[in-house]
Design an enzyme around this catalytic site. Sequence first.
Site, mmCIF file in Angstrom:
data_model
loop_
_atom_site.group_PDB
_atom_site.id
_atom_site.type_symbol
_atom_site.label_atom_id
_atom_site.label_comp_id
_atom_site.label_asym_id
_atom_site.label_seq_id
_atom_site.Cartn_x
_atom_site.Cartn_y
_atom_site.Cartn_z
ATOM 1 N N CYS A 97 4.849 -10.831 16.920
ATOM 2 C CA CYS A 97 5.558 -11.855 16.146
ATOM 3 C C CYS A 97 5.659 -13.151 16.945
ATOM 4 O O CYS A 97 6.192 -13.168 18.053
ATOM 5 C CB CYS A 97 6.918 -11.279 15.739
ATOM 6 S SG CYS A 97 8.280 -12.406 15.672
ATOM 7 N N CYS A 102 9.029 -14.672 18.070
ATOM 8 C CA CYS A 102 9.688 -13.841 19.083
ATOM 9 C C CYS A 102 9.276 -14.316 20.469
ATOM 10 O O CYS A 102 10.076 -14.384 21.393
ATOM 11 C CB CYS A 102 9.289 -12.378 18.909
ATOM 12 S SG CYS A 102 9.735 -11.690 17.308
#
Lengths: 178, 74, 445, 319
Positions: free
Chosen positions: A72, A75
């Site tokens: 991700c 993230c």
Amino acid sequence: MIKHSKPILAAAISSCLLISSSLWATDITPLASAKAAPHQTVKLPEYQTNQNVSLDMEKGKVILVDFWASWCGPCRESFPWMTSMQAKYKDQGLKVIAINLDQEKDQALDFLDEFKPGFSVLFDSQAELPEDFGVIGMPTSFLIDRQGNIRATHIGFHQKNIDEYESAIAKLLAEKEE
Amino acid sequence: MRRIIHIVGLLALPIIVSGCSDLGVKPWERDVLAQQEMNLISDPLESSLDDHIYFSKEASSGGKGFGGGGCGCN
Amino acid sequence: MAGKDLEVVAVAVTKKTHKNRELAQLLTAASCALISGLSQGVNAADSWDVDSAFLLYSESDGRVSAAEPVISATKNFDEETKLTFKIAADTLTGASPNGATASDHVQTFTSPSGKGSYNAAAGEQPLDDTFKDTRIALSTNWAAPINRDWAYGVGGYLSKEHDYQSLGLNGSLSRYLNQKNTTLTLGLNLSNDTVNPEGGVPTGLVQVPLSNSDSEFTQRSDSENKNLVDAVFGVTQVINRSTIMQFNYALSTSSGYLTDPYKILSVIDDNAGANFGGNFQSGGRDLYLYEKRPDSRLKQSIYWQTKHQFENDNILDVSYRYMFDDWGVNSHTIDAKYRFRFDNQYLEPQLRWYTQSKADFYHRYLNSSDYSSADFASADYRLGDLDTYTLGLKYGYKFADETEFYTRLSLYHQESSGDKGYGKLTTQELYPGLDAAMLIVGYKF
Amino acid sequence: MNLLEELPIDTSLNPSNHPNPSLWQVNENSYQVQFECMASDCSILIECKQIDLVKAAANSAVIEAWRIEHKFSRYQTDNTFAEIHSKTDIIQTLDDETTQLMIFADHAYHASQGLFDITSGILRRGWHFDGSNNLPETSTIKELLTNVGWAKLGWDPSNPNQLTLPKGMELDFGGIGKEYAVDKMLLVIRKILSQTTSAILVNCGGDLACSGKRLNGESWKVGIEAVNDQTKAKHIVALSSGALATSGDSRRFLLKDGIRYSHILNPITGWAITDAPRSVTVAAPTCINAGIISTLALLQGTEAENFLSSLNMPHWLSR
């Protein structure tokens, strides 16, 4: 971009001035209507120590629980920020716990090797926690007060909102202990 | 014949849309879909070069998709 | 009494403590707003992604060849906010069919500019070899989220070649549903094109004159316009952890000058006699007419694409498109790719099949008896019955720094079919096929 | 410690004509940059493997500190401070940074119930802290007080970039400027070093902020200057995150009838605080936060200890 963000910031700060008792524009849930964080006793293996730890072991601290995965993008951006928050507010009682949701643990380990988190990372490869926490995007972070209640939720990680995230942390840290 | 195909095609649309609510994955199950290769158009430049060739050699063009997929993060 | 006093003092102290705590909270937050707030200026960790590719396209028998470099740069403001610039250039050289049929004698054609002429030998497909062009295209696109549920994109493009300009604007709006497992997208594209053909805009279905001194040339206008409006409605659906699907409906209208100013038609003699099936004579020479197409076209299409990743990480990408328009063209396209993935390399065979039915006004040639009653006519093989096949193989290598190199070789084959003609025409090859090769080399960094 | 080189900084970015900063090597992968700013000796300690990044970060940080120093200095004629004070009794528009500082000053004013007031700088005109016993005349202070008071400014938090400065009043950002500069320097360095592993400590004359622990996992050891003997450190504070700031009057005071008048002035009475601690050091997440708390503690006079303990913030105090 830069030109754009400053008026927003100014607006955010000035808007909180309208609320006399508080300075914060963030959506901190009042204690009365806050819900207790779920699964506080579930033990998950910690990256740094290989010990099984649970959220209730940090009770009394303000906990930033962040659900993330190696694939991700946002993230990735949040990691240095969480490291700096952990360092900055450690003495005030902040504990950052990032819960990894990768199904392939190797990918998570490669990521951690590269990003060297300055905070606790737990592996939840069976995804036991996110459903009940109500994770609806990656990453989603929850700010848990010293009594174990979820007081703020942030979906995603946006550089433009980091002052807001930090204010929320500062506010919960300053709340008096009971 | 052509009309029938049109009607079938247009009928399929709402069926697909309404059938969607049961499909899908949880936000933390998007590891595979997050791969760049799983974007519906994973190589936009290559696709645009192809489209340019086919556009100048065939009567039909366009109608194709736009990007999609990705990590669906936040 | 003393106890009570102590209590009062204790309450006062607690109150004071409480108030001081609030003061500390407020100052901590105000400090943090001051410092982190102003940090915005230093914060922008923006990055650029550059994607570049080069295409070489070459048709067999020395017909058209093209070279097209293209480069695009994307500035990522965050995961979903992007600004893309793209520039493409291409040069085309070689000869393309002018629409006339092959003949049993040498045919002479006036060049599009009217300044010269070119020949086609007996039995050979007439090719216009004055064809040469360079195109530059610029485009830009901005995409950003509105909130968690909505996103939008806007863009514009400009392309220019010596006889054609195109200016376009586009926008799209996406709505995410069902935890982003479903995306509805509405896209709109508007374009305004100007054609200013070599030698001016010819009059449709009029005999091609011998030279530009003819009144047909001198009365021409310099340019014509066309407008395009495309709308696409799409649904993207995540099926499961490794499958994603898209379904689109597209509507496209074009209006204005849709004719190809360089394409002509042969008129064939259908009077019984020695020249039955030969070129019809008018004014002492073979009769060729400029083509003419309707001034509007409405296209609709349905498109479906699915991508699936198998347990072994290989990826199958299949798409199907059905398109139909009010010119009578129907087409089916099936495109399939299968990517074999190794550690940092991949190999991807590709197959594409395309078939179309002819436009209502497509005629390989016109007949001498009724050519003057035609409203529209074109002999452009691209509007005829056509099947095409593409076979390709792509190879890619991903470097450790996440840059990627790829190359692809594709072979493209076209087969036209249709009415075989009559008389002398039956001995001519009316629907020659076409073979072409495409080589793409790309680098992303 | 070896001197590696001087870091040349373009004169256009050095408006106060400071000497160039110097870069020292402390250990392998550990560097110190020394420079002057706001009448203090400043240093930046950076632990990082990439010396080119260290230099770039140090450069930007020094430029940032000098920029802030010049922008709000009371002794310049061509800066933001002078520009603000040249426009009195009319509405003027403040830049973003000044606006944010005004918002902060407003919070500090209200939170301290008027004890922290950036309009109080002019009271210094009545006080000369030379160690003598010359107290100002009450009338002088009374006169000065007419031009003191945050509430007298034409400034409203709902429109924070608009200011009407009454003639005779003065804004003084000096009380928070150094701490603000320390925080901003740390921010600038962190940003430049964000892609690599590093540990940073910024120190301007005892006001300091760090990025976290040192690379070896230990805290930074900071000595707090003792009151009577300035050469010997009194407290050693282990700092593993956040910032420290110290306020005090060890060198500047008046002594009359056995009462020690500190250089800290109460903006409400115009009078110097008596019985203030000699020095107060506070730890907080940011330097500006630590600075304002330590200043407020001094303003409490005898109540300083109680005030600090009620805040629940780490502090060190000497009388």
